[in-house]
Design an enzyme around this catalytic site. Structure first.
Site, mmCIF file in Angstrom:
data_model
loop_
_atom_site.group_PDB
_atom_site.id
_atom_site.type_symbol
_atom_site.label_atom_id
_atom_site.label_comp_id
_atom_site.label_asym_id
_atom_site.label_seq_id
_atom_site.Cartn_x
_atom_site.Cartn_y
_atom_site.Cartn_z
ATOM 1 N N ARG A 154 0.852 -1.198 0.000
ATOM 2 C CA ARG A 154 0.000 0.000 0.000
ATOM 3 C C ARG A 154 0.885 1.244 0.000
ATOM 4 N NH1 ARG A 154 -1.803 1.261 4.729
ATOM 5 N NH2 ARG A 154 -2.665 -0.796 5.180
ATOM 6 N N TYR B 214 -15.070 17.354 -15.719
ATOM 7 C CA TYR B 214 -15.581 15.982 -15.814
ATOM 8 C C TYR B 214 -16.773 15.814 -14.856
ATOM 9 C CZ TYR B 214 -15.470 10.880 -15.545
ATOM 10 O OH TYR B 214 -15.799 9.556 -15.564
ATOM 11 N N ASP C 218 -6.425 19.143 -14.559
ATOM 12 C CA ASP C 218 -6.780 17.815 -15.072
ATOM 13 C C ASP C 218 -6.346 17.796 -16.540
ATOM 14 O OD1 ASP C 218 -8.039 15.607 -16.203
ATOM 15 O OD2 ASP C 218 -9.798 15.749 -14.897
HETATM 16 C C1 LIG Z 1 -12.392 9.820 -16.982
HETATM 17 C C2 LIG Z 1 -12.026 11.125 -16.447
HETATM 18 C C3 LIG Z 1 -11.869 11.321 -15.078
HETATM 19 C C4 LIG Z 1 -12.131 10.229 -14.051
HETATM 20 O O1 LIG Z 1 -11.258 9.170 -14.185
HETATM 21 P P1 LIG Z 1 -11.613 7.629 -13.831
HETATM 22 O O2 LIG Z 1 -10.358 6.928 -14.159
HETATM 23 O O3 LIG Z 1 -12.788 7.243 -14.680
HETATM 24 O O4 LIG Z 1 -11.961 7.598 -12.386
HETATM 25 C C5 LIG Z 1 -11.476 12.576 -14.643
HETATM 26 N N1 LIG Z 1 -11.266 13.584 -15.515
HETATM 27 C C6 LIG Z 1 -11.422 13.428 -16.842
HETATM 28 C C7 LIG Z 1 -11.180 14.577 -17.758
HETATM 29 C C8 LIG Z 1 -11.813 12.197 -17.350
HETATM 30 O O5 LIG Z 1 -11.972 12.054 -18.674
#
Ligand SMILES: *Cc1c(COP(=O)(O)O)cnc(C)c1O
Length: 388
Positions: free
Chosen positions: A51, A103, A179
């Site tokens: 972990r 998202y 992001d």
């Molecule tokens: C898919 C996505 C997420 C979330 O990711 P997961 O791996 O599905 O939990 C967050 N931000 C963006 C822009 C995404 O496309």
């Protein structure tokens, strides 16, 4: 093992991935061991319990930190687990500024779960950096943005928002997290533009083959790195060794895949822009995109995420049922082309009024253009649009 003198594609293949010292194995082995032999009391060889750290996960963390130009990487079980880790260390009364078109899962987490713990959120249109400035409070502890946004492909000027963040809060400033899932570090490197944290759903372009979930936080700040490491250990939402191995395998071909995604993306956007049944195409690589100039200087390519308007839910439904090469499905960033209806899938958690306000209409469709032969993709769209 982390060599910033090497170019991107070389680092994608080698950073964190030196041949195994024991056997010479060229690929990082899949370390399926939960625990590690200790050499004495408080004496270990760098690993104690999986972990906390695992050699396969270490490799993907080093490699992705290198590609984003950060100091450390922290891998989580999914993109959402990475975003949750980002806010886990916040305290009652702390305030977060988040883009108003991120998202759908991020909005859901930030409106339906994290506020229960006394953390406050402001959702603003970050495409105008002034809105970020206006929303800052003395308690603001994080700014989280997505650029381009999902699915509207609106850009935020990362450098401008980073400057605002760093002029406020306790020095070195309010951390800015970006992001970067839609672009991947091949097309956009937020840290070079001033961001403190880059977040990815590795599920998408980084893994690239639609066969594993994952998330990562990369940071330049030692204080944040320490927090993320601590959250990995305390909450345990870490990336499994197998999925770490899949991401390593995927990232080796990131540069060649992204070049092809970009080439196909441009062709599909140009095709859609001329199609009589498509009233609007949202793609930062089209000269008609209102932020085309920003896209050209902030990104190194435009990628393969495109949203377009076909007029009604019925038309969108017909299109999604008619595709043959392209698959009607959520997610993005895999080698295969995927198409989806944002209002009822990725953004279903948003209230109707929010969708209306930001422009996620019932006729809006999002495509993640894959790396199949472009002629087959265009022919498929042609026959599917003809069915409307
Ligand atoms: C898919 C996505 C997420 C979330 O990711 P997961 O791996 O599905 O939990 C967050 N931000 C963006 C822009 C995404 O496309």
């Amino acid at each position: 093992m982390n060599n910033q003198n090497h170019a991107f594609s070389t680092r994608a293949i080698h950073d964190g991935q030196a041949p195994d010292p024991r056997t010479g194995a060229v690929n990082v082995p899949l370390y399926l061991s939960s625990t590690y032999q200790l050499e004495g009391i408080e004496k270990h060889r760098g690993w104690e319990y999986s972990r906390v750290s695992n050699p396969t996960r270490d490799a993907v963390e080093i490699c992705l930190a290198s590609l984003e130009g950060g100091a450390t990487g922290h891998a989580f079980a999914s993109g959402m687990a990475a975003i949750a880790a980002l806010v886990t260390m916040l305290k009652v009364g702390d305030h977060v500024i988040c883009g108003d078109n991120v998202y759908g899962g991020t909005t859901r987490l930030f409106t339906q779960v994290i506020p229960h713990h006394g953390i406050e959120f402001s959702f603003v249109d970050t495409s105008n950096p002034e809105n970020v400035c206006r929303a800052i409070r003395p308690t603001t502890k994080l700014v989280h943005i997505e650029t381009p946004t999902n699915p509207l492909m609106t850009l935020t000027d990362i450098r401008a928002v980073a400057n605002i963040c760093h002029e406020h809060g306790i020095p070195p400033g309010i951390p800015l997290s970006v992001d970067n899932t839609f672009m991947s570090p091949w097309f956009q490197r937020p840290i070079e533009l001033g961001a403190d944290i880059v977040m990815h759903s590795t599920t998408k372009f980084l893994n690239g083959h639609s066969d594993g979930l994952g998330g990562i936080l990369v940071t330049t700040r030692p204080d944040l790195a320490e927090q993320f490491r601590f959250v990995q250990k305390c909450t345990g939402g870490i990336l499994s060794p197998f999925e770490s191995w899949l991401v390593l395998r995927g990232v080796k071909t990131l540069a060649v895949r992204m070049r092809q995604h970009d080439e196909n993306g441009r062709r599909v956007a140009a095709y859609l822009a001329k199609h009589p049944k498509v009233s609007r195409v949202l793609y930062p690589g089209l000269a008609t995109h209102p932020q085309y100039e920003l896209a050209k200087c902030q990104m190194h390519g435009f990628g393969s995420m495109i949203a377009f308007e076909v007029g009604s839910r019925a038309n969108a439904d017909k299109l999604l049922q008619s595709v043959r090469v392209i698959t009607n499905g959520e997610s993005l960033g895999g080698v295969e082309s995927l198409i989806s209806h944002s209002a009822t899938t990725t953004h279903a958690a948003l209230p109707q009024e929010t969708r209306d306000r930001i422009g996620i209409t019932e006729g809006l469709v999002r495509i993640s253009v894959g790396i199949e032969d472009i002629a087959d993709i265009l022919a498929d769209l042609d026959q599917a649009l003809a069915a409307i």
